[in-house]
Design an enzyme around this catalytic site. Structure first.
Site, PDB file in Angstrom:
ATOM      1  CG  HIS A  11      -1.700  -1.125   1.096  1.00 26.29           C
ATOM      2  ND1 HIS A  11      -2.687  -1.524   0.014  1.00 26.29           N
ATOM      3  CD2 HIS A  11      -1.976  -2.200   1.933  1.00 26.29           C
ATOM      4  CE1 HIS A  11      -3.185  -2.607   0.288  1.00 26.29           C
ATOM      5  NE2 HIS A  11      -2.981  -3.049   1.627  1.00 26.29           N
ATOM      6  CB  CYS A  43      -9.236  -4.381   4.821  1.00 24.69           C
ATOM      7  SG  CYS A  43      -9.325  -4.095   3.070  1.00 24.69           S
TER       8      CYS A  43
HETATM    9  C1  LIG Z   1      -5.795  -8.901   7.987  1.00 25.47           C
HETATM   10  C2  LIG Z   1      -5.374  -7.333   7.721  1.00 25.47           C
HETATM   11  C3  LIG Z   1      -6.486  -6.702   7.889  1.00 25.47           C
HETATM   12  C4  LIG Z   1      -6.379  -5.410   8.003  1.00 25.47           C
HETATM   13  N1  LIG Z   1      -7.140  -4.407   7.537  1.00 25.47           N
HETATM   14  C5  LIG Z   1      -7.007  -3.100   7.669  1.00 25.47           C
HETATM   15  C6  LIG Z   1      -8.092  -2.127   7.729  1.00 25.47           C
HETATM   16  O1  LIG Z   1      -9.284  -2.773   7.534  1.00 25.47           O
HETATM   17  N2  LIG Z   1      -7.800  -1.014   7.581  1.00 25.47           N
HETATM   18  C7  LIG Z   1      -6.665  -0.525   7.685  1.00 25.47           C
HETATM   19  O2  LIG Z   1      -6.391   0.964   7.546  1.00 25.47           O
HETATM   20  N3  LIG Z   1      -5.454  -1.298   7.738  1.00 25.47           N
HETATM   21  C8  LIG Z   1      -5.686  -2.612   7.773  1.00 25.47           C
HETATM   22  N4  LIG Z   1      -4.694  -3.578   8.056  1.00 25.47           N
HETATM   23  C9  LIG Z   1      -3.285  -3.014   8.135  1.00 25.47           C
HETATM   24  C10 LIG Z   1      -2.666  -2.582   6.550  1.00 25.47           C
HETATM   25  O3  LIG Z   1      -2.770  -3.791   5.759  1.00 25.47           O
HETATM   26  C11 LIG Z   1      -1.459  -2.176   6.930  1.00 25.47           C
HETATM   27  O4  LIG Z   1      -1.328  -1.133   7.452  1.00 25.47           O
HETATM   28  C12 LIG Z   1      -0.645  -1.984   5.515  1.00 25.47           C
HETATM   29  O5  LIG Z   1      -0.389  -3.034   4.673  1.00 25.47           O
HETATM   30  C13 LIG Z   1       0.639  -1.414   5.473  1.00 25.47           C
HETATM   31  O6  LIG Z   1       1.173  -1.242   4.295  1.00 25.47           O
HETATM   32  P1  LIG Z   1       2.846  -1.116   3.910  1.00 25.47           P
HETATM   33  O7  LIG Z   1       2.714  -0.968   2.409  1.00 25.47           O
HETATM   34  O8  LIG Z   1       3.398  -0.019   4.849  1.00 25.47           O
HETATM   35  O9  LIG Z   1       3.383  -2.322   4.259  1.00 25.47           O
HETATM   36  P2  LIG Z   1       3.069  -3.927   4.026  1.00 25.47           P
HETATM   37  O10 LIG Z   1       1.741  -4.065   3.571  1.00 25.47           O
HETATM   38  O11 LIG Z   1       3.648  -4.812   5.038  1.00 25.47           O
HETATM   39  O12 LIG Z   1       4.047  -4.264   2.553  1.00 25.47           O
HETATM   40  C14 LIG Z   1       5.333  -4.300   2.592  1.00 25.47           C
HETATM   41  C15 LIG Z   1       6.048  -4.813   1.309  1.00 25.47           C
HETATM   42  O13 LIG Z   1       7.514  -4.705   1.380  1.00 25.47           O
HETATM   43  C16 LIG Z   1       7.951  -5.811   0.724  1.00 25.47           C
HETATM   44  N5  LIG Z   1       9.321  -6.069   1.652  1.00 25.47           N
HETATM   45  C17 LIG Z   1       9.436  -6.088   2.687  1.00 25.47           C
HETATM   46  N6  LIG Z   1      10.550  -6.376   2.801  1.00 25.47           N
HETATM   47  C18 LIG Z   1      11.320  -6.419   1.472  1.00 25.47           C
HETATM   48  C19 LIG Z   1      12.806  -6.458   1.192  1.00 25.47           C
HETATM   49  N7  LIG Z   1      13.759  -6.631   1.845  1.00 25.47           N
HETATM   50  N8  LIG Z   1      12.725  -6.373  -0.305  1.00 25.47           N
HETATM   51  C20 LIG Z   1      11.780  -6.214  -1.156  1.00 25.47           C
HETATM   52  N9  LIG Z   1      10.516  -6.073  -0.600  1.00 25.47           N
HETATM   53  C21 LIG Z   1      10.485  -5.989   0.794  1.00 25.47           C
HETATM   54  C22 LIG Z   1       6.907  -6.744   1.330  1.00 25.47           C
HETATM   55  O14 LIG Z   1       6.888  -7.993   0.380  1.00 25.47           O
HETATM   56  C23 LIG Z   1       5.551  -6.224   1.112  1.00 25.47           C
HETATM   57  O15 LIG Z   1       4.972  -6.247  -0.387  1.00 25.47           O
HETATM   58  C24 LIG Z   1      -4.751  -4.923   7.998  1.00 25.47           C
HETATM   59  C25 LIG Z   1      -3.874  -5.605   7.951  1.00 25.47           C
HETATM   60  C26 LIG Z   1      -4.346  -7.373   8.049  1.00 25.47           C
HETATM   61  C27 LIG Z   1      -2.822  -8.231   7.882  1.00 25.47           C
END
Ligand SMILES: Cc1cc2nc3c(=O)[nH]c(=O)nc-3n(C[C@H](O)[C@H](O)[C@H](O)COP(=O)(O)OP(=O)(O)OC[C@H]3O[C@@H](n4cnc5c(N)ncnc54)[C@H](O)[C@@H]3O)c2cc1C
Ligand SMILES: NC(=O)C1=CN([C@@H]2O[C@H](COP(=O)(O)OP(=O)(O)OC[C@H]3O[C@@H](n4cnc5c(N)ncnc54)[C@H](O)[C@@H]3O)[C@@H](O)[C@H]2O)C=CC1
Length: 445
Positions: A11, A43
């Protein structure tokens, strides 16, 4: 051409990547992600497991191809293993084993979070599940299909994920137990006056609640047979761990300044302690307007906004985040609960001289006999400064839009007194002339 490398394309990463590709043609964008998919909406996991949606296709909103079509170079299934922050080099290994090294002018870390894994015996038994990735959800769904002997599921952690999954497994016809160290569900978001409503809702749907218990081990013979807590031992066939996230700081922890929980500490431009490196989403801190300080709040909404902010700054357009309030919502069976900012419990813990004003009423005048539900509201405020610190709403009616006003109120440091005579329109189809927001505010001490 400015070289921008983004690590992580979920995201936060997707928001940053799209913002750059849509607005800055003079940037060369390289993306690395260790996973095989982009933009999975966690979500939707509970809805998918509980068969409330027809499948997982709609749970993605971007792809490698979509980003490539806009001009990015995208490496999927290519985890970055090392960053040389002095030479500004990122090294990653593709699925085929080739090493790719890229130089950057600006680096955006969007590596997200990892589920917290307790160090207890039995974690590697079959049917101990984590629920973060698309693949995790798929595995749970496959196991439920194949192993008909999984009749009982125990969920550890009655936070947002745990409570949503309790409903999902129940809808799937399973017996469900929910265990939490805290004394209620959702204790991080609501006061007991609200969590009691949710717990009553869960109990009325035959979810077994075991609060105030710590899981000490999981036992079984190859696969899970029981969970053991400090208070008892319970038979079960699947254990789902949902006890929160920790920031994934593996790549930068030895170089960048970290927050208490290990998140990359960033300023309001999402810049880390290294001015060429930005951090966004679950791996980074936020500025929390309720406590007026740096904090950690893992939410997809924060991830998206922080991605947009970092992208503009990395490309040379100064933009500051307005900060966040941690606004959130949940719907379990027909019950809706939304909150923003601090609960009273949290406000007192943070040292505020806080108080709460509560009100409960029907959404619409009593003469509206259909589709008219009770609404419960709590506004938390500071008795010294009068500043609004938080709000909570609960109802079977969809009150979700009401919380956004409180989110803005906290962001703009509004006092409770400003809310007392706020112009709130009235129409019987929607609300009451003496509506619950006005009434709660008027009753504030
Ligand atoms: C079941 C569930 C339900 C949720 N429901 C909600 C909701 O209803 N509303 C809400 O606001 N939030 C919700 N969340 C929380 C939300 O999903 C997270 O806050 C969000 O995914 C954060 O996004 P991000 O991109 O920061 O991190 P992440 O989603 O953790 O993505 C990180 C990315 O980095 C990549 N990565 C990591 N390390 C490396 C590396 N060394 N090299 C290359 N790539 C790497 C991973 O593969 C991943 O694709 C939910 C979470 C879960 C698990
Ligand atoms: N509707 C929404 O906005 C949703 C948001 N999310 C976000 O995703 C993130 C992760 O969600 P969750 O894992 O549910 O975290 P959470 O922080 O919401 O809940 C974790 C729960 O686990 C409990 N816990 C902690 N350690 C424990 C232990 N050892 N044994 C038993 N219980 C323990 C805590 O008391 C807490 O109730 C959160 O930031 C959450 O806000 C997730 C799902 C839905």
């Amino acid at each position: 051409m400015k070289k921008i490398v983004i690590i992580g394309a979920n995201h936060a990463g997707t928001a940053a990547i799209n913002t750059i590709l849509d607005n800055y043609k003079d940037c060369e964008v390289t993306v690395f992600d260790g996973n095989s998919n982009i933009s999975f909406l966690g979500c939707g996991m509970a809805l998918w497991i509980g068969d409330q949606i027809s499948g997982s296709d709609g749970l993605f909103y971007s792809s490698k191809e979509a980003m490539e079509n806009k001009g990015a170079e995208v490496y999927m299934e290519t985890p970055v293993g090392n960053i040389d922050f002095d030479k500004k080099l990122v090294s990653a290994t593709t699925k085929e084993g080739t090493t790719v090294t890229k130089e950057y002018d600006r680096l955006i870390l969007a590596t997200g979070s990892l589920p917290i894994k307790p160090s207890i015996d039995g974690m590697d038994l079959d049917n101990v599940q984590f629920v973060k990735l698309f693949q995790n959800a798929q595995e749970v769904i496959d196991k439920l299909k194949v192993h008909e002997d999984i009749k009982h599921v125990t969920i550890v952690g009655a936070g947002y994920i745990g409570v949503e999954l309790a409903e999902a497994f129940k809808r799937k016809g399973k017996e469900v137990r929910l265990i939490d160290v805290a004394n209620t569900s959702l204790s991080g978001y609501y006061d007991p006056e609200f969590t009691d409503l949710m717990d009553e809702n869960l109990r009325s749907h035959d979810i077994e609640l075991r609060y105030g218990e710590t899981v000490t081990k999981i036992e079984g013979n190859g696969k899970v047979e029981r969970v053991v807590t400090d208070k008892g031992s319970y038979e079960t066939e699947m254990v789902v761990m949902a006890i929160g996230f920790k920031p994934n700081n593996l790549l930068g922890k030895d170089h960048l300044k970290l927050f208490a929980n290990g998140a990359y500490e960033v300023n309001k431009s999402q810049m880390t302690s290294d001015s060429d490196v930005y951090a966004i989403g679950d791996c980074a801190t936020v500025y929390d307007n309720a406590i007026q300080d740096v904090n950690y709040i893992a939410l997809a909404t924060n991830a998206v906004r922080s991605g947009i902010v970092a992208a503009h700054n990395a490309c040379g357009t100064p933009l500051e985040s307005a900060g966040v309030q941690g606004s959130n919502g949940i719907r379990i069976w027909n019950m809706n609960m939304v909150s923003t900012g601090l609960s009273l419990t949290k406000a007192l813990k943070h040292g505020f001289n806080a108080a709460a004003t509560d009100f409960e009423d029907l959404q619409k005048p009593a003469f509206i006999e259909e589709d008219n539900e009770k609404v419960k509201i709590r506004i938390v405020y500071d008795l010294d400064t009068r500043r609004i610190l938080g709000a909570q709403l609960a109802s079977n009616y969809d009150i979700s839009m009401g919380i956004h006003m409180f989110s803005l109120a906290i962001q703009e440091k509004l006092t409770i007194d400003k809310l007392k005579l706020l112009d709130i329109f009235f129409l019987p189809h929607f609300n009451q002339p003496y509506n619950y927001i006005t009434m709660a505010a008027l009753q504030a001490k």
